[in-house]
Design an enzyme around this catalytic site. Structure first.
Site, PDB file in Angstrom:
ATOM      1  N   ILE A 137      -3.920  12.896  -4.404  1.00 14.13           N
ATOM      2  CA  ILE A 137      -3.523  12.379  -5.712  1.00 14.13           C
ATOM      3  C   ILE A 137      -2.929  10.983  -5.625  1.00 14.13           C
ATOM      4  CG2 ILE A 137      -3.145  14.658  -6.722  1.00 14.13           C
ATOM      5  CD1 ILE A 137      -0.176  14.334  -6.150  1.00 14.13           C
ATOM      6  N   THR A 141       0.281   2.245   1.204  1.00 19.15           N
ATOM      7  CA  THR A 141       0.109   1.481   2.432  1.00 19.15           C
ATOM      8  C   THR A 141       0.490   2.295   3.650  1.00 19.15           C
ATOM      9  OG1 THR A 141       0.657  -0.519   1.186  1.00 19.15           O
ATOM     10  CG2 THR A 141       0.725  -0.668   3.587  1.00 19.15           C
ATOM     11  N   TYR A 142       1.550   3.066   3.543  1.00 19.02           N
ATOM     12  CA  TYR A 142       2.051   3.812   4.685  1.00 19.02           C
ATOM     13  C   TYR A 142       1.929   5.321   4.510  1.00 19.02           C
ATOM     14  CZ  TYR A 142       4.214  -0.718   5.669  1.00 19.02           C
ATOM     15  OH  TYR A 142       4.434  -2.053   5.895  1.00 19.02           O
ATOM     16  N   ASP A 255      10.173  -1.595  -4.229  1.00 19.19           N
ATOM     17  CA  ASP A 255       8.746  -1.419  -4.543  1.00 19.19           C
ATOM     18  C   ASP A 255       8.580  -0.790  -5.921  1.00 19.19           C
ATOM     19  OD1 ASP A 255       6.061  -1.693  -4.138  1.00 19.19           O
ATOM     20  OD2 ASP A 255       5.831   0.157  -2.979  1.00 19.19           O
TER      21      ASP A 255
END
Length: 709
Positions: A137, A141-142, A255
């Protein structure tokens, strides 16, 4: 996690009896260990005793002796009076090793307990078979996020698989920092970490979160959803409340963006994905921070300028971007690079005053300083969008170039925007939407792109494309595709296509997918005149794709032949076009049978004669292209495609060695396009294009031959 429901849990071990044996308290058969709470006074004494005595301790103590010492603590967590006596001696020098061993015994991998034992302090991991993955879902990036079902209860949760290298201690610490921060936070508008899935031998971990049905990016991109002012205020109030909780505890998210703001069916918004979060620098600890955080469209200018000392104000800039996106319906600052993003910020919000640049110690300040001062047009731009003064004032505050002017999350909550009518609605009154996440929005965009590509075609193709487009076709963005008008003529009850594009190529035709093949069309893009991969100027409109062939008994003027040549003029030779014909496979086969019955089989001599005529015609065209005064709109060569019948004829001629490009005296490339030598197109690119066209033609021929059988 498990039975550890209190954020105030301090104890690091399960309850231990005097014999040193673990006393497991099973919760509903789950095998999770109950951890007893220690009062703050006892915790303080233990920590101070550990720091003072740990370095001096050199002797070892068995587990049973340590167990008896811990046994002096009653099960209620209160220390008995004997804890204060001098007879009780804690050998805390080896306590850390004991705790690591205890964590490994509880099921934690050694690489995690050795490096970041404080992150799993007092927790027990879930078993690897405790959850069943359903589907992905989210993708970051990590990390990758999956929807999962708890096997015991059937409850739906979200599993986040974090990417890291368990052999690198710094990578493990980076991953563990997210766990530490999430355990430190406890707020209705902050995502809750419910546990960790791992095992002793595992090299990875999964974080278990409560499941949220939506994110703001998915809701904003849904064409059926249009937020009202009370709904936007409701979401913004929850966002700022969650951030205020983070900032009050010294945590920066770093973020903030729509895809990290999750919403459930009850209308509750929660800040998620603390993978880049960090603690704010204390006044005495000025450890440099990285500026490579925050997604580009939501990154504040000080980070773009390379700042390594910053605070919670970076989150407020991102909140301002999200707020404007909610009001307008799309991101307001969409730069492709850091330089472009900074330029867009200065043009919209204004560039800093000269004093800012003089006092600034940012690494890239002088490098990215604009040559001219920008006054900014944020207020005027937002007024054109129909926003109120309260909306604009809050956005201007949050999108201040200088960080100290952005205020705080708490001051934003008491701004005029939230205190004026209409007020924020209650989260429970928000409508229930169908599941909408960023990944769903991407799927919708892909579907829309396929529809646009399919609408570029007027006819339906009865056969699947034989190959994928060349690599350079995938590099062309969808917005660069230009659709050319096409005209159709009705002949013999079928739709016959006449292209009005003078230099349409085989590359263009291979790009256009059929309407009923939308599932395969995601990698196919339309091409246009401007997409021809030559670097030189194309001033000659020539035929390309396949060579022309026509059996003619009478000599015809080449110019009139070029003007009038179309499928309607050579029905005996050219079959229906594979790219534009609207006939079905049955119709195509019937047409082929009718042609064979009408004309009969071709003899080898006739094939040679036809191909000699073809070569002669192409030579005349070449000579005509040598004359600059022959270029004109009336000399456009309309692109045609070779039918199965023509291919069979060419195949026979090839066996006899009569292909034009195999002759030593006059070499002509029939895969086109033919360009005037006087215009000096780069030879290397032309050769590359020629090879591509020959391979494409061969694949079409082979497919036509198979279908003819």
């Amino acid at each position: 996690m498990g039975c550890v429901n209190s954020k105030q849990t301090v104890s690091v071990t399960p309850a231990i009896d005097h014999s040193g044996v673990f006393r497991d308290n099973v919760c509903s058969g789950s095998g999770r260990i109950v951890v007893e709470d220690l009062p703050p006074v006892t915790e303080t004494k233990l920590l101070s005793w550990w720091s003072k005595s740990g370095k001096k301790s050199s002797s070892k103590k068995s587990g049973s002796e340590l167990g008896s010492d811990f046994g002096e603590l009653s099960e209620s967590g209160r220390a008995s009076s004997n804890c204060r006596s001098e007879s009780v001696s804690f050998r805390l020098g080896n306590l850390s090793k004991y705790l690591e061993a205890e964590q490994v015994a509880a099921g934690w991998p050694a690489w995690l307990s050795n490096v970041a034992g404080e992150a799993i302090h007092g927790w027990v991991p879930f078993r690897s078979d405790a959850f069943e993955k359903l589907e992905k879902i989210g993708q970051g990036t990590y990390s990758s996020v999956f929807r999962a079902r708890e096997t015991e209860t059937g409850r739906i949760v979200a599993l986040k698989k974090v990417r890291f290298d368990n052999f690198e201690p710094e990578s493990v610490r980076f991953m563990a920092r997210e766990i530490l921060i999430l355990r430190k936070l406890n707020h209705p508008n902050i995502i809750k970490l419910e546990g960790i899935v791992t095992s002793k031998l595992s090299c990875s971990i999964h974080l278990v979160f409560e499941y949220m049905e939506h994110d703001l990016t998915g809701l904003l991109s849904s064409p059926d959803i249009d937020f009202t002012t009370p709904q936007i205020k409701c979401y913004m109030k929850q966002l700022l409340s969650g951030l205020d909780h983070c900032h009050a505890r010294g945590v920066m998210h770093r973020d903030i963006k729509g895809s990290n703001l999750l919403v459930n069916n009850e209308g509750i918004l929660k800040v998620a994905d603390f993978g880049l979060a960090n603690f704010c620098n204390a006044s005495g600890n000025k450890q440099p921070l990285t500026s490579r955080v925050v997604t580009l469209w939501y990154r504040p200018p000080e980070l773009l300028l390379g700042a390594t000392e910053y605070g919670a104000s970076v989150d407020l800039w991102s909140v301002g971007c999200v707020f404007a996106e909610l009001l307008i319906g799309k991101p307001v600052l969409q730069g492709r690079t850091e330089v472009e993003q900074l330029h867009k910020i200065f043009k919209l919000c204004g560039s800093p005053p000269e004093d800012y640049w003089k006092k600034s110690k940012l690494p890239h300040a002088m490098l990215f300083k604009p040559q001219q001062h920008y006054d900014g047009c944020l207020r005027e731009t937002l007024k054109l969008k129909g926003l109120s003064d309260a909306d604009i004032n809050l956005i201007e505050t949050l999108l201040s170039i200088q960080p100290h002017k952005r205020g705080t999350a708490s001051t934003a909550l008491v701004s005029q925007y939230f205190t004026s009518k209409p007020f924020a609605c209650d989260p429970s009154s928000l409508p229930v939407y169908s599941p909408s996440k960023e990944i769903d929005a991407k799927h919708r965009e892909d579907t829309t792109r396929k529809k646009i590509s399919g609408n570029g075609r007027r006819g339906t193709e009865s056969r699947k494309p034989t190959r994928k487009p060349p690599a350079f076709a995938k590099l062309a963005p969808a917005e660069d595709v230009r659709h050319h008008s096409q005209k159709f003529q009705k002949r013999n009850g079928h739709s016959v296509h006449n292209s009005i594009d003078s230099d349409s190529t085989l590359f263009e035709k291979m790009q256009k997918p059929s309407n009923h093949e939308k599932d395969e069309a995601s990698h196919v893009k339309n091409a246009s005149q401007g997409d021809v991969p030559f670097s030189g100027p194309l001033q000659v409109s020539v035929s390309s794709g396949f060579a022309w062939a026509k059996r003619r008994k009478d000599d015809i003027c080449v110019r009139s032949h070029n003007r009038s040549l179309s499928r309607g003029h050579i029905p005996n030779l050219l079959g229906p076009s594979p790219a534009f014909s609207e006939n079905t496979d049955v119709d195509s086969k019937n047409n082929e049978k009718e042609k064979e019955e009408k004309h009969g089989e071709r003899t080898d001599s006739q094939d040679r004669e036809a191909y000699e005529m073809l070569k002669l015609s192409m030579l005349k065209k070449w000579r005509q292209l040598e004359r600059p005064d022959s270029f004109g709109g009336s000399d456009e060569y309309h692109s045609q495609e070779l039918s199965l019948e023509l291919y069979q004829r060419e195949e026979k001629a090839a066996k006899l060695g009569h292909l034009g490009y195999e002759d030593n005296d006059e070499k002509i490339e029939f895969s086109g396009p033919l360009l005037s030598k006087s215009y000096g197109v780069d030879e290397l690119l032309e050769r590359h294009e020629r090879q591509i066209r020959q391979l494409v033609r061969k694949s079409w021929f082979q497919k036509g031959k198979k279908q003819g059988k």
